[in-house]
Structure formats: structure tokens, C-alpha cells
Design a protein around this motif. Structure first.
Motif, PDB file in Angstrom:
ATOM      1  N   MET A   1       0.842  -1.179   0.000  1.00  0.00           N
ATOM      2  CA  MET A   1       0.000   0.000   0.000  1.00  0.00           C
ATOM      3  C   MET A   1       0.878   1.230   0.000  1.00  0.00           C
ATOM      4  N   PHE A   2       0.309   2.340  -0.471  1.00  0.00           N
ATOM      5  CA  PHE A   2       1.080   3.554  -0.656  1.00  0.00           C
ATOM      6  C   PHE A   2       0.356   4.725  -0.003  1.00  0.00           C
ATOM      7  N   ASN A   3       1.022   5.460   0.852  1.00  0.00           N
ATOM      8  CA  ASN A   3       0.436   6.621   1.513  1.00  0.00           C
ATOM      9  C   ASN A   3       1.529   7.672   1.639  1.00  0.00           C
ATOM     10  N   GLU A   4       1.561   8.619   0.708  1.00  0.00           N
ATOM     11  CA  GLU A   4       2.554   9.689   0.733  1.00  0.00           C
ATOM     12  C   GLU A   4       1.889  10.993   0.326  1.00  0.00           C
ATOM     13  N   VAL A   5       2.183  12.033   1.079  1.00  0.00           N
ATOM     14  CA  VAL A   5       1.622  13.362   0.837  1.00  0.00           C
ATOM     15  C   VAL A   5       2.770  14.343   0.716  1.00  0.00           C
ATOM     16  N   ILE A   6       2.708  15.186  -0.303  1.00  0.00           N
ATOM     17  CA  ILE A   6       3.686  16.265  -0.461  1.00  0.00           C
ATOM     18  C   ILE A   6       2.896  17.569  -0.587  1.00  0.00           C
ATOM     19  N   LEU A   7       3.215  18.532   0.273  1.00  0.00           N
ATOM     20  CA  LEU A   7       2.492  19.801   0.316  1.00  0.00           C
ATOM     21  C   LEU A   7       3.475  20.961   0.327  1.00  0.00           C
ATOM     22  N   ILE A   8       3.062  22.072  -0.262  1.00  0.00           N
ATOM     23  CA  ILE A   8       3.807  23.322  -0.163  1.00  0.00           C
ATOM     24  C   ILE A   8       2.802  24.387   0.229  1.00  0.00           C
ATOM     25  N   GLY A   9       3.102  25.097   1.321  1.00  0.00           N
ATOM     26  CA  GLY A   9       2.169  26.114   1.783  1.00  0.00           C
ATOM     27  C   GLY A   9       2.777  27.011   2.829  1.00  0.00           C
ATOM     28  N   LYS A  10       1.936  27.918   3.343  1.00  0.00           N
ATOM     29  CA  LYS A  10       2.351  28.875   4.365  1.00  0.00           C
ATOM     30  C   LYS A  10       1.937  28.397   5.743  1.00  0.00           C
ATOM     31  N   LEU A  11       2.822  28.599   6.699  1.00  0.00           N
ATOM     32  CA  LEU A  11       2.552  28.249   8.086  1.00  0.00           C
ATOM     33  C   LEU A  11       1.574  29.254   8.693  1.00  0.00           C
ATOM     34  N   MET A  12       0.493  28.740   9.273  1.00  0.00           N
ATOM     35  CA  MET A  12      -0.558  29.612   9.801  1.00  0.00           C
ATOM     36  C   MET A  12      -0.479  29.839  11.313  1.00  0.00           C
ATOM     37  N   ASN A  13       0.316  29.056  12.029  1.00  0.00           N
ATOM     38  CA  ASN A  13       0.429  29.224  13.481  1.00  0.00           C
ATOM     39  C   ASN A  13       1.876  28.986  13.908  1.00  0.00           C
ATOM     40  N   LYS A  14       2.247  29.557  15.021  1.00  0.00           N
ATOM     41  CA  LYS A  14       3.591  29.318  15.564  1.00  0.00           C
ATOM     42  C   LYS A  14       3.598  27.940  16.222  1.00  0.00           C
ATOM     43  N   PRO A  15       4.395  27.001  15.698  1.00  0.00           N
ATOM     44  CA  PRO A  15       4.443  25.670  16.305  1.00  0.00           C
ATOM     45  C   PRO A  15       5.063  25.737  17.702  1.00  0.00           C
ATOM     46  N   LEU A  16       4.315  25.261  18.686  1.00  0.00           N
ATOM     47  CA  LEU A  16       4.802  25.252  20.056  1.00  0.00           C
ATOM     48  C   LEU A  16       5.216  23.839  20.431  1.00  0.00           C
ATOM     49  N   LEU A  17       6.450  23.701  20.866  1.00  0.00           N
ATOM     50  CA  LEU A  17       7.009  22.402  21.215  1.00  0.00           C
ATOM     51  C   LEU A  17       6.414  21.911  22.532  1.00  0.00           C
ATOM     52  N   ARG A  18       5.973  20.646  22.532  1.00  0.00           N
ATOM     53  CA  ARG A  18       5.443  20.014  23.734  1.00  0.00           C
ATOM     54  C   ARG A  18       6.153  18.671  23.898  1.00  0.00           C
ATOM     55  N   GLU A  19       5.909  18.036  25.036  1.00  0.00           N
ATOM     56  CA  GLU A  19       6.440  16.696  25.266  1.00  0.00           C
ATOM     57  C   GLU A  19       5.340  15.801  25.793  1.00  0.00           C
ATOM     58  N   THR A  20       5.381  14.553  25.372  1.00  0.00           N
ATOM     59  CA  THR A  20       4.466  13.561  25.926  1.00  0.00           C
ATOM     60  C   THR A  20       4.944  13.216  27.339  1.00  0.00           C
ATOM     61  N   PRO A  21       4.120  12.517  28.127  1.00  0.00           N
ATOM     62  CA  PRO A  21       4.569  12.090  29.457  1.00  0.00           C
ATOM     63  C   PRO A  21       5.830  11.219  29.400  1.00  0.00           C
ATOM     64  N   GLN A  22       6.078  10.579  28.250  1.00  0.00           N
ATOM     65  CA  GLN A  22       7.272   9.745  28.086  1.00  0.00           C
ATOM     66  C   GLN A  22       8.484  10.559  27.620  1.00  0.00           C
ATOM     67  N   GLY A  23       8.313  11.874  27.437  1.00  0.00           N
ATOM     68  CA  GLY A  23       9.419  12.735  27.050  1.00  0.00           C
ATOM     69  C   GLY A  23       9.646  12.868  25.551  1.00  0.00           C
ATOM     70  N   VAL A  24       8.700  12.403  24.739  1.00  0.00           N
ATOM     71  CA  VAL A  24       8.829  12.511  23.284  1.00  0.00           C
ATOM     72  C   VAL A  24       8.318  13.882  22.843  1.00  0.00           C
ATOM     73  N   LYS A  25       9.144  14.603  22.071  1.00  0.00           N
ATOM     74  CA  LYS A  25       8.774  15.939  21.613  1.00  0.00           C
ATOM     75  C   LYS A  25       7.788  15.859  20.459  1.00  0.00           C
ATOM     76  N   LEU A  26       6.824  16.797  20.460  1.00  0.00           N
ATOM     77  CA  LEU A  26       5.886  16.898  19.359  1.00  0.00           C
ATOM     78  C   LEU A  26       5.382  18.316  19.226  1.00  0.00           C
ATOM     79  N   THR A  27       4.917  18.637  18.042  1.00  0.00           N
ATOM     80  CA  THR A  27       4.266  19.909  17.788  1.00  0.00           C
ATOM     81  C   THR A  27       3.233  19.705  16.696  1.00  0.00           C
ATOM     82  N   THR A  28       2.289  20.615  16.634  1.00  0.00           N
ATOM     83  CA  THR A  28       1.299  20.607  15.560  1.00  0.00           C
ATOM     84  C   THR A  28       1.378  21.942  14.842  1.00  0.00           C
TER      85      THR A  28
END
Length: 109
Positions: A1-28
């Protein structure tokens, strides 16, 4: 199966870095992407795409990108399902980002 997305666009929000309870970094982040065609009013419609970034790529984006940054994103589409307050099942789509390029440095104004 194939699932790949390629996008080009403008960032609409300032990504804020967070951590899960296990210490894994993530942002949206949300990318604004113009559609390649004009509607019947002669205007390009715009899509807003939710993106999720994990670990090192999350740190990279939160440190180097600002609202309005022009980004190239490669990843895969994933769905999430939850129930709303009216007990209806809601499915949303987001891009799990695997690679990102800050394209501002390539633009000549």
C-alpha cells in the motif's frame, strides 16, 4: 500500500514544542495551501491542513519557523476518530510529517 503526501504552503500558526509524558517531543501546525484552480468567482479556494511533527523534526520546526514561513512538507495522511458531545463519530485527517524544508531561503523577492 502507498500513503505519501507532499504539500507546499504557508505556516498559519507558531508551532509550540510540547512533550508527551514519556518525554517525546511533538508539535502541531496548520498549513495554508491555495488550490491550483480558480472557482467560479475567479478566486482560488484555500485549504488548511493540520500537520503533526514528532521528535527532532518537531524541535527543528518550532525553533526555525514563524507564522507565514513557506514550507515544503512530506509525510503520510492519517485519520483520527472521536465522539463529539452529541455522541456522533467524527473523523479528521492530518499529515504526519516525516520531512520538511523551509522554502523561504530559496525565494528571491
Amino acid at each position: 500500500m502507498f500513503n505519501e503526501v507532499i504539500l507546499i504552503g504557508k505556516l498559519m500558526n507558531k508551532p509550540l514544542l510540547r512533550e508527551t509524558p514519556q518525554g517525546v517531543k511533538l508539535t502541531t501546525m496548520v498549513l495554508q495551501i491555495e488550490r491550483p484552480y480558480r472557482n467560479n468567482l475567479g478566486v482560488r479556494d484555500i485549504d488548511y491542513i493540520n500537520c503533526v511533527l514528532w521528535r527532532g523534526i518537531a524541535s527543528q520546526v518550532s525553533e526555525n519557523c514563524e507564522i507565514g514561513s513557506f514550507l515544503g512538507v512530506k509525510g503520510r495522511l492519517q485519520s483520527k476518530t472521536h465522539e463529539n458531545s452529541e455522541n456522533q463519530t467524527i473523523t479528521t485527517l492530518e499529515v504526519k510529517v516525516e520531512h520538511i524544508e523551509l522554502l523561504d531561503k530559496y525565494l528571491q523577492v
